[in-house]
Scaffold this active site. Structure first.
Site, PDB file in Angstrom:
ATOM      1  CE  LYS A  83      -4.395   0.318   2.515  1.00 33.21           C
ATOM      2  NZ  LYS A  83      -4.998   0.384   3.892  1.00 33.21           N
TER       3      LYS A  83
HETATM    4  C1  E4P Z   1      -8.378   1.251   3.886  1.00 34.73           C
HETATM    5  O1  E4P Z   1      -7.450   0.753   3.487  1.00 34.73           O
HETATM    6  C2  E4P Z   1      -8.023   2.021   5.104  1.00 34.73           C
HETATM    7  O2  E4P Z   1      -7.627   0.829   5.996  1.00 34.73           O
HETATM    8  C3  E4P Z   1      -9.464   2.208   5.979  1.00 34.73           C
HETATM    9  O3  E4P Z   1     -10.517   1.746   5.171  1.00 34.73           O
HETATM   10  C4  E4P Z   1      -9.530   3.241   6.735  1.00 34.73           C
HETATM   11  O4  E4P Z   1     -10.698   3.287   7.419  1.00 34.73           O
HETATM   12  P1  E4P Z   1     -11.086   4.296   8.219  1.00 34.73           P
HETATM   13  O5  E4P Z   1     -11.659   5.847   7.696  1.00 34.73           O
HETATM   14  O6  E4P Z   1     -12.357   3.977   9.150  1.00 34.73           O
HETATM   15  O7  E4P Z   1      -9.906   4.738   9.163  1.00 34.73           O
END
Ligand code: E4P
Length: 218
Positions: A83
């Site tokens: 990522k």
């Molecule tokens: C995506 O890969 C992120 O880990 C995640 O969806 C972030 O979500 P949040 O806004 O609830 O922290």
């Protein structure tokens, strides 16, 4: 639409994987921090528990650092997706890591133009954060719809739309209707998809009637 789970909690992952409901896992630095163990151990364990892609995020913010960390993370298991953030260096790193044959998830996406860049850079996944846009009074799901149109307009784009920052069952339904390829869902929200009060009420009344018959099926 595929289901990924958005957590680094191995017991949740094992439980939902055993139910046959999981196509992959996403983590981020905050979720790994919550697990309270070294990232390599956490990601390795998750990769052993599930066959699908497991996203592990770099924490470097410069191109060279992202490449070095990306290679290290990708070396943990064959199903790791590296990522990288939706920054200029992140898109450059996406291109380079994709060319090396690694799966790349471009994260922290808040606009259709960032998704366009991710597709040009050969991303495997683009992660638009729906909930965080909604938190600002914007319509997060509109970004998913825009990206769907842009990707459908250019058949050379192979990037999959991974609806992220999902906060509710309504988000899951809307992401599926908007044409997201995948939604990454927190465990509690995933379990809530099964719930409906009329199901519970109907089941209670069927079982009450059944018990009066004195019959058993087995
Ligand atoms: C995506 O890969 C992120 O880990 C995640 O969806 C972030 O979500 P949040 O806004 O609830 O922290």
């Amino acid at each position: 639409m595929k289901f990924f789970i958005d957590t680094a909690d191995i017991s949740e992952i094992r439980d939902l994987a055993a139910a046959g409901l999981l196509d992959g896992v996403t983590t981020n630095p905050s979720l790994v921090a919550k697990a309270g163990r070294p990232i390599a151990d956490v990601i390795k364990e998750i990769c052993q528990a599930i066959e699908g892609p497991v996203s592990a995020e770099v924490t470097a913010t410069d191109f060279d650092g992202m490449i070095a960390e990306g290679k290290r993370l990708a070396g943990i298991a064959a199903n790791v997706a590296v990522k990288v953030p939706s920054t200029w260096d992140g898109f450059r790193a996406c291109r380079a890591l994709s060319q090396l044959g690694h799966k790349v998830n471009v994260t922290l996406c808040f606009s259709a133009n960032q998704a366009l860049l991710a597709a040009k850079a050969g991303a495997t996944f683009i992660s638009p954060f729906v909930g965080r846009l909604d938190d600002l009074g914007l319509e997060g799901m509109e970004v998913i719809r825009e990206i769907r149109t842009i990707y459908d307009n250019d058949k050379s784009f192979k990037t999959q739309i991974l609806a992220s920052s999902i906060r509710s069952p309504l988000h899951v339904k809307q992401a599926a209707m908007a044409g997201a390829d995948i939604a990454t869902i927190p465990p509690a929200v995933l379990r809530n998809l099964a719930k409906h009060p009329l199901t519970d009420k109907g089941l209670a009344s069927f079982l009450a009637d059944w018990s009066k018959t004195g019959q058993t099926i087995l």
